[in-house]
Write a protein that holds these residues in place. Structure first.
Motif, PDB file in Angstrom:
ATOM      1  N   UNK A 258       0.699  -1.447  -0.071  1.00 26.18           N
ATOM      2  CA  UNK A 258      -0.440  -0.083  -0.402  1.00 26.18           C
ATOM      3  C   UNK A 258       0.788   1.127   0.086  1.00 26.18           C
ATOM      4  N   UNK A 345     -14.899  23.314  11.121  1.00 32.93           N
ATOM      5  CA  UNK A 345     -14.909  22.108  11.208  1.00 32.93           C
ATOM      6  C   UNK A 345     -13.599  21.718  10.758  1.00 32.93           C
ATOM      7  N   UNK A 348     -11.694  22.097  13.428  1.00 28.90           N
ATOM      8  CA  UNK A 348     -11.672  20.951  13.723  1.00 28.90           C
ATOM      9  C   UNK A 348     -10.338  20.516  13.542  1.00 28.90           C
ATOM     10  N   UNK A 414      -8.937  15.238   3.931  1.00 29.29           N
ATOM     11  CA  UNK A 414      -9.960  15.945   4.581  1.00 29.29           C
ATOM     12  C   UNK A 414     -10.309  17.251   4.268  1.00 29.29           C
ATOM     13  N   UNK A 417     -10.517  18.278   0.555  1.00 29.92           N
ATOM     14  CA  UNK A 417     -11.898  17.768  -0.289  1.00 29.92           C
ATOM     15  C   UNK A 417     -11.016  16.684  -1.474  1.00 29.92           C
ATOM     16  N   UNK A 418     -11.626  16.929  -2.225  1.00 32.65           N
ATOM     17  CA  UNK A 418     -11.431  15.136  -3.262  1.00 32.65           C
ATOM     18  C   UNK A 418      -9.958  15.785  -3.919  1.00 32.65           C
ATOM     19  N   UNK A 421      -7.021  12.796  -2.174  1.00 27.71           N
ATOM     20  CA  UNK A 421      -7.513  11.361  -2.814  1.00 27.71           C
ATOM     21  C   UNK A 421      -6.552  12.035  -4.155  1.00 27.71           C
ATOM     22  N   UNK A 435      -0.068   3.767   7.241  1.00 29.17           N
ATOM     23  CA  UNK A 435      -0.859   2.633   7.444  1.00 29.17           C
ATOM     24  C   UNK A 435      -0.212   1.502   7.897  1.00 29.17           C
TER      25      UNK A 435
ATOM     26  N   UNK B 403     -18.195   6.508   7.056  1.00 32.67           N
ATOM     27  CA  UNK B 403     -16.543   6.799   7.791  1.00 32.67           C
ATOM     28  C   UNK B 403     -16.408   5.576   8.597  1.00 32.67           C
ATOM     29  N   UNK B 410      -9.970  -0.650   7.156  1.00 33.68           N
ATOM     30  CA  UNK B 410      -9.730  -0.251   8.392  1.00 33.68           C
ATOM     31  C   UNK B 410      -8.859  -1.496   8.976  1.00 33.68           C
ATOM     32  N   UNK B 431      -9.503  -0.599   0.862  1.00 36.00           N
ATOM     33  CA  UNK B 431      -9.615   0.506   1.889  1.00 36.00           C
ATOM     34  C   UNK B 431      -9.136   2.249   1.124  1.00 36.00           C
ATOM     35  N   UNK B 435     -11.732   5.247  -0.188  1.00 37.66           N
ATOM     36  CA  UNK B 435     -11.389   6.405   0.784  1.00 37.66           C
ATOM     37  C   UNK B 435     -11.430   7.854   0.466  1.00 37.66           C
ATOM     38  N   UNK B 436     -12.311   7.742  -1.079  1.00 40.71           N
ATOM     39  CA  UNK B 436     -12.651   8.932  -1.454  1.00 40.71           C
ATOM     40  C   UNK B 436     -14.521   9.232  -1.461  1.00 40.71           C
ATOM     41  N   UNK B 438     -15.631   9.610   1.737  1.00 39.07           N
ATOM     42  CA  UNK B 438     -15.648  10.565   2.675  1.00 39.07           C
ATOM     43  C   UNK B 438     -15.689  12.434   2.426  1.00 39.07           C
ATOM     44  N   UNK B 439     -15.208  11.752   0.527  1.00 43.63           N
ATOM     45  CA  UNK B 439     -14.820  13.057  -0.124  1.00 43.63           C
ATOM     46  C   UNK B 439     -15.427  13.585  -0.972  1.00 43.63           C
ATOM     47  N   UNK B 443     -17.917  16.069   0.522  1.00 46.63           N
ATOM     48  CA  UNK B 443     -17.191  15.759   2.458  1.00 46.63           C
ATOM     49  C   UNK B 443     -18.453  15.361   3.702  1.00 46.63           C
ATOM     50  N   UNK B 444     -17.656  15.078   4.293  1.00 47.93           N
ATOM     51  CA  UNK B 444     -17.884  14.318   5.375  1.00 47.93           C
ATOM     52  C   UNK B 444     -19.093  15.999   6.082  1.00 47.93           C
ATOM     53  N   UNK B 445     -17.912  17.008   6.276  1.00 49.21           N
ATOM     54  CA  UNK B 445     -18.051  18.219   6.901  1.00 49.21           C
ATOM     55  C   UNK B 445     -19.488  18.359   5.816  1.00 49.21           C
ATOM     56  N   UNK B 521     -19.829  17.690  12.357  1.00 49.04           N
ATOM     57  CA  UNK B 521     -19.932  16.357  12.506  1.00 49.04           C
ATOM     58  C   UNK B 521     -20.087  15.097  13.869  1.00 49.04           C
ATOM     59  N   UNK B 522     -19.125  15.759  15.013  1.00 52.20           N
ATOM     60  CA  UNK B 522     -20.137  14.780  16.360  1.00 52.20           C
ATOM     61  C   UNK B 522     -21.638  15.021  16.078  1.00 52.20           C
TER      62      UNK B 522
END
Lengths: 595, 595
Positions: A258, A345, A348, A414, A417-418, A421, A435, B403, B410, B431, B435-436, B438-439, B443-445, B521-522
């Protein structure tokens, strides 16, 4: 690719202000003297080398990887040249024994350099880091003849070294190993077997590679009690101590993996290779475990180094990239949008990275000082307590710092953003390279068993109490200091709770040994958050002593607050999960896990 | 490479027993009838295709990746052939409108197929998934002429489609976009600009590619209010509706990325390309947002699909690989060591994977049913409530499932120890590919802001109450049922707490809008754990109704217990962190984040 800048201000703060390195270095009776000027020179030269020579190799290394052929392994462009520069600079000998040409500097100082090297290019750093670990082992366990033969060239970096433990059917469970050694008439051995996952097992950066190999002597007991340690050089030294005959150890292939692609992970075939016993027969694991402890702390550094690199990349991007308006009104009204860093965020995520990197730095450097003290202090009492504490803290540092480092590196992606990746930016490489850190040198699960089973339960809780007493003492001393209350109250409460939680798990474990395994990783992470809380409280206390207008100290204090308010609450979930016990984990019969 | 086996028993359990799919399908007034035989045939054929045709392509796809040249993009070996088979099998038309040759089946059923396809080879599935999304958009927003021109060939899978939103300087912030459109005399437009991150923007699997492009008409308002949507085909249809003249849209390059390497992520250059307006000028974002909701649920499936694949790989390895002895005594005394699955921490990881995969499956399938109901139910009241609920739950599903899917993937690597890092085993690819998730598609945010800012706060809490009332009702109904107490008590308490926590954040947000971003996010993760707790309680209740000797149902119940005891406590940390507020996040001035 993020440009790495060594965080010298923070490194200096931790070393000198938090950990009083001058006093610490002076206490190491059996090491060379270390002046502040020397420390400064090492830090600044190490920073320059990492920033200017290594950092530019990181992406190239990932793209090119290593190349295997019958005649050996080729490392990526520039790796060999960088190593020559490194060796000429005298870096490999920094912490080595003066008897063999070393500079005799404390390991804790070497570790700081390894952080900078590691942030810049971890794959590269592994070649030299593992070589130095192998030399350290020989300094302690090999007889004088072996030391005289191998250590001078390993110390000046002409020769490298490896650790050969894993075999295809055994990783964590070394008792299963099959590589065998047969005594020759001349006192040497014929070593035969296959080892896998050998980092730097073959490469073109050094003249010779000295393998430290675990093998079983003919007729030795089975299991871990029959394992011996051998030196098996790639080239046998000739009568002048120079590279002589080629030994029959060869790299059969390298792994596709990886990350850390520039690091050659080798399958090594030993075919009646000539080897030399290190220490006594059947006592090989002792020596190897000794080395593993420092390798584990070295792996903790990977979590710190990658977390720092990722933070630097994400911070730079968050300040530049314009996207959306702040929820509380435009912050860059003349631009088309606000920079990412205005968004709560994104902050954060950045602060999480910062809190983990700086907290882990203080934590690891401190543990490294304890290890220094154990090896080199003149005070027997201090040595023993440093040993107990460093043994307790090493598995926490290894697993907690790599796990949180991985979280941090993922946040670094993150924030992009995109684009995170996309390989070009270098943020995803940091995640891929890091990892491995929760897997090698003992997985997180293995560290957690070591902590809870071997150290905490194994000592009847005593080894933990060395630390909780220290925290208790700290909280008592700091309780009246203005500004410290929010830290001390929380830390003292958690410190008490830590003992209680440990007691409860201990009780359960008396009836069911699986309770230890079931609690172990939650327990380790819980312990890690408290350990970092202790370091953050220490840093906050020193920041409060300093100039209130110093922006660095102000940021330090604010990061401590962030850590206590937004990250430390995670102890609560780990506590509840582990106290809920093993039943829901152990109940399901193996055959019904899936249909 | 793990061999994928579609989890048909669980899929059937969720669809038929938990979600009463027969009743649900019957309620969709404006869709074709769906018999149970048809459902079974679709599941079993979809499983076979995924297992036998797609799964073997996954690793090849990663190794070969896509290849760009002036003349186009070549997909990996076997991708095109698999697509022909898929199109011949009629799969692209499954959920399409019968008016254009579609089978008119519910989207929730299409989503089940996309899970199986996605577990087997996500990169491949994206080509067809995005094409179908584009067709769905045209079904709703395009005029009849456009529909007649493009939909028949998109429905039978001859032609594909893309969504072209992102530009180099704008991702989440579409208001900044610069691609422009100039009206031609014939009613068409000249579209010019550069789009990036266009999945499937160019490839060799389909005859033509229909791009849906956001652009700004000359003179349109700035920001999001001036964005229009265009159809820009790669080949302009000729008078017979077949592939005609090449349009001036070209793929400039493809990205090198962490994963989904078999999916061509394209830079698309539009150079006065001929385009056709979809819907009204300046209303392009509305149509695109409509499509984005289903794309978000589709992306949630990636977390589920990858989590399932990783679980299968890890479970098989944990049953085979012998390493160490169980802490509670040997379980495989005749072998050299016990299988990994006896170790409590390995079980903890596997059960976490299982709990997330099965919980997410139930959750996503349920949300998909709500979306069906919103579009196709005959009952106006039901439609409105399904709309409210699905809008609330979509960002939770997208961000929480991806997420936690990533955590699960993982763990899948972690169970393999060092081998998890080696490409050959296929666990690290899972993995990287995941990974993409959450983007992209926000995004998650972004999901978290959508949930807390737009949905929850934006509706004054009303949209949340639709769900908390449902949970409250469920708990009331189930409270006396034997065996349900441990689930219902915890769920009811959390459900009440959810409202209280929301109220507290709402209060804080009145004084400081950044409190929303700081909590977001929390809050999303907290909401996700409760949402899955609701699904797990529903599943437990049904498992309790069934045959107590049915091993599948027994495992279901035990997994529910594991979820409640070991994963659900995470709500506590998220709650504490978000209630600690924004101050420690917003206080630090940008310029002192690092030195």
């Amino acid at each position: 690719m993020p440009q790495y800048t060594a965080p010298l201000r923070d490194i200096n703060f931790v070393l000198k202000e938090v950990l009083n390195s001058d006093k610490h270095f002076a206490s190491l009776a059996s090491r060379e003297e270390v002046s502040e000027d020397l420390v400064d020179a090492i830090l600044s030269e190490g920073a320059k080398f990492s920033e200017n020579v290594l950092s530019p190799l990181n992406q190239i290394g990932d793209e090119q990887g290593c190349t295997w052929s019958e005649s050996g392994v080729k490392t990526p462009e520039g790796f060999k040249e960088a190593y020559s520069q490194y060796a000429e600079g005298g870096w490999p000998s920094m912490t080595a024994n003066p008897e063999f040409g070393g500079q005799g500097l404390p390991n804790s100082l070497g570790l700081v350099v390894s952080e900078m090297v590691g942030s810049a290019c971890w794959s590269w750093g592994m070649y030299t880091g593992l070589s130095q670990s192998a030399a350290r082992l020989l300094e302690v366990y090999a007889n004088e003849a072996l030391q005289q033969t191998y250590l001078p060239k390993m110390t000046d970096g002409t020769w490298g070294g490896t650790m050969c433990l894993t075999e295809p059917h055994c990783g964590s469970d070394l008792g299963l190993l099959r590589t065998k050694a047969e005594a020759n008439a001349d006192g040497s051995y014929k070593v035969s077997g296959t080892k896998i996952f050998i980092s730097g097992g073959e490469h073109d950066m050094m003249e010779n590679i000295i393998h430290l190999v675990l093998a079983r002597v003919d007729g030795a007991p089975s299991g871990t009690k029959g394992i011996s340690l051998f030196v098996v050089p790639k080239f046998l030294p000739d009568e002048n101590g120079d590279v002589g005959e080629r030994n029959s150890v060869h790299c059969g292939s390298i792994e596709h993996k990886m990350g850390i692609k520039a690091q050659a992970t080798c399958v090594m075939n030993f075919d009646s290779a000539k080897g030399f016993l290190v220490g006594e027969e059947n006592r090989g694991l002792n020596a190897m475990f000794h080395m593993m402890n420092s390798a584990r702390l070295g792996t903790a550094v990977q979590g710190l180094a990658a977390g720092e690199a990722s933070f630097q990349g994400a911070l730079a991007y968050a300040r530049e990239r314009l996207q959306m308006r702040s929820l509380s009104g435009p912050k860059n009204p003349d631009g088309p949008a606000d920079p990412l860093i205005v968004h709560a965020d994104v902050r954060r995520m950045l602060l999480t990275q910062k809190a983990f990197a700086e907290g882990s730095r203080a934590f690891i450097y401190w543990v490294a000082q304890l290890v220094d003290t154990f090896y080199f202090s003149g005070d027997e009492e201090e040595r023993r307590s440093a040993e107990e504490l460093s043994e307790l803290l090493t598995p926490i540092a290894k697993a907690f710092v790599t796990e949180t480092g991985l979280e941090s590196a993922n946040y670094g992606m993150q924030v992009f953003g995109g684009h995170g990746f996309i390989s070009e930016w270098g943020m995803e490489q940091i995640v891929r390279d890091l990892r491995i850190s929760t897997l090698y040198e003992g997985t997180t699960g293995i560290q957690a068993l070591d902590l809870l089973g071997r150290k905490v339960m194994g000592s009847g809780g005593k080894q933990l109490m060395v630390f909780t007493k220290l925290i208790h003492q700290f909280c008592k001393e700091q309780s009246d200091k203005p500004g410290m209350a929010p830290f001390v109250e929380k830390l003292a409460a958690l410190n008490t709770e830590w003992g209680e939680v440990t007691g409860k798990i201990g009780e359960k474990a008396m009836n069911n040994a699986d309770e230890v395994g079931a609690a172990s990783v939650d327990y380790l992470m819980y312990s890690g958050y408290i350990s970092l809380a202790y370091m953050w409280a220490r840093m906050a206390s020193i920041a409060l002593d300093g100039d209130a207008d110093d922006a660095f100290l102000k940021a330090k204090l604010q990061t401590a607050q962030f850590y206590y308010q937004r990250l430390l609450p995670r102890t609560e979930s780990h506590k509840q999960a582990m106290l809920n016990g093993a039943d829901s984990i152990m109940a399901m019969p193996e055959e019904i896990f899936a249909f």
